[in-house]
Design an enzyme around this catalytic site. Structure first.
Site, PDB file in Angstrom:
ATOM      1  N   HIS A 181       0.869  -1.141   0.081  1.00  0.00           N
ATOM      2  CA  HIS A 181       0.070  -0.229  -0.164  1.00  0.00           C
ATOM      3  C   HIS A 181       0.895   1.339   0.065  1.00  0.00           C
ATOM      4  CE1 HIS A 181      -3.465  -2.495   0.973  1.00  0.00           C
ATOM      5  NE2 HIS A 181      -2.703  -3.033   1.616  1.00  0.00           N
ATOM      6  N   CYS A 231      -0.469   2.291  -4.301  1.00  0.00           N
ATOM      7  CA  CYS A 231      -1.486   3.374  -4.472  1.00  0.00           C
ATOM      8  C   CYS A 231      -0.617   4.696  -4.374  1.00  0.00           C
ATOM      9  CB  CYS A 231      -2.658   3.546  -3.482  1.00  0.00           C
ATOM     10  SG  CYS A 231      -3.705   2.011  -3.718  1.00  0.00           S
TER      11      CYS A 231
END
Ligand SMILES: *[C@@H]1O[C@H](CO)[C@@H](O)[C@H](O)[C@H]1NC(C)=O
Ligand SMILES: *[C@@H]1O[C@H](CO)[C@@H](O)[C@H](O)[C@H]1NC(C)=O
Ligand SMILES: *[C@@H]1O[C@H](CO)[C@@H](O)[C@H](O)[C@H]1NC(C)=O
Ligand SMILES: *[C@@H]1O[C@H](CO)[C@@H](O)[C@H](O)[C@H]1NC(C)=O
Length: 370
Positions: free
Chosen positions: A154, A195
């Site tokens: 992430h 991300c």
């Protein structure tokens, strides 16, 4: 022999020498390959990140980068997780080969820290030992070497997530600049799945002189995507960008395909997010094998056989920020009775957490890590 013949001979010998010297001083100047592979998450719902990294290990190992020059950071809580119905097995695509066996465990569990990562990059053995309480593998690369760094996890604007802490852009850039100053690489390439991963490299294009090229799964403002929900394992097996580059590397002749060609292909296949490139684009004219390995040692793991018929990961791409929710929704639709009730309760809990985050302002303003 008369004079003109002599001079022609001398000139030819000199020219041949120039060619030989050039061949030795340019590309194959005795440099070797180094690699750092990082899965920055833990827990079974993030299965896919460690699966990506294990797969990446087999690619570079198969291409002859020896374990002594590969550093792997992964939490290592997936293969034998109680939720994994196949103990000791991790796959990265439907019906894929087990990618867990053979993967070095250089840093696991609580050792998977941004501080350890930064210090192993700059080759600071003493600091790594101070942090984890034992000696650990660090980069010992030199001015002729090429370094490949792959990260899967992430991220958020200006940060990449590690299991318990965040890696911030400034610390990351300082470590790269220190490596450059210490001449720890000739060229360095990053492949980053996260991300908002573009946000970590957005200003590298103005920094061409540091010889870094990076591609990222997403631009600075968007999610990256997980994929391959597996009904038996009840989790996502991979991430779209990662799976796309690796399925390509599995099949291509890496001595011929260039980084730019791989980037273009992965960009065209990863249609939900914008795959980006940053840094010194001249490096992207080099073959992929310059970074993912070009047989400078005999490969260790020949038992890894990439599947040739993996389905398109875009078919079930899941926005990374929704991955946990999607996994639960699928579990709910596939189960019944008490088990289903439990999944509903988990989903409820997830939404509750999100509500709290929104109330605290950590979702929406600075955005939660996705
Ligand atoms: C995986 O293998 C099973 C059993 O051989 C087969 O039924 C299924 O279609 C395969 N799935 C994919 C995505 O290839
Ligand atoms: C290692 O890191 C420590 C702490 O940041 C620093 O004081 C030390 O000078 C570093 N050593 C080297 C060789 O860079
Ligand atoms: C890139 O920009 C950020 C934020 O403006 C800055 O903190 C960082 O030092 C810059 N990095 C480089 C390599 O110039
Ligand atoms: C959490 O909130 C964000 C922002 O409102 C939203 O995009 C996301 O879908 C929510 N996630 C869950 C699991 O509800």
């Amino acid at each position: 022999m008369d004079k003109p013949v002599y001079s022609v001979l001398i000139v030819s010998v000199l020219m041949a020498l120039v060619v030989v010297v050039a061949a030795f001083t340019d590309e194959d100047d005795g440099g070797v390959h180094w690699a750092v592979l990082v899965a920055g998450s833990n827990t079974y719902s993030n299965y896919r990140h460690q699966a990506d990294i294990c797969h990446a290990y087999h690619i570079i190992s198969k291409n002859g980068i020896p374990d002594e020059r590969i550093i792997v950071m992964m939490y290592d809580d997936i293969a034998y997780n109680p939720l994994n119905p196949y103990p000791g097995n991790i796959i990265n695509e439907p019906n894929g080969t087990n990618v867990y066996p053979g993967v070095p465990k250089d840093y696991t569990k609580h050792e998977v820290l941004p501080e350890v990562f930064l210090n192993l990059l700059t080759g600071n053995e003493t600091e790594v030992e101070r942090i984890i309480g034992r000696k650990g593998k660090v980069l010992k690369s030199g001015p002729k070497d090429r370094v490949f760094i792959n990260f899967a996890d992430h991220g958020g604007p200006g940060s990449l997530a590690f299991p318990t802490e965040l890696l911030y852009m400034d610390d990351f850039h300082n470590a790269i600049l220190e490596m450059f100053q210490k001449k720890m690489y000739k060229e360095m390439v990053f492949y980053v799945e996260a991300c908002e991963s573009g946000s970590m490299f957005f200003n590298f294009t103005q920094m061409r002189h540091i010889n870094v090229f990076a591609t990222t799964a997403a631009n600075p403002d968007e999610s990256s995507f997980g994929c391959y929900y597996d009904e038996k394992r009840q989790t996502l097996l991979g991430d779209v960008y990662s799976v796309n580059w690796m399925q390509d590397s599995d099949q291509e002749n890496l001595g011929q395909e260039t980084l730019a060609q791989q980037y273009k292909l992965v960009k065209s296949e990863t249609t939900e997010s914008h795959v980006m490139e940053y840094g010194d684009l001249r490096i992207s004219k080099k073959p992929v094998g310059d970074f993912q390995g070009s047989m400078d040692s005999k490969p260790k793991s020949l038992y890894f056989t990439p599947s040739s018929s993996a389905p398109d990961p875009m078919l079930d791409a899941v926005r990374s920020e929704h991955a946990e929710q999607e996994i639960l929704l699928r579990k709910i639709s596939q189960t019944a009775g008490l088990e289903r009730e439990q999944h509903i309760a988990e989903l409820d809990k997830l939404w509750q957490v999100n509500k709290t985050k929104i109330a605290e302002g950590s979702v929406g303003n600075s955005r939660s890590l996705i």
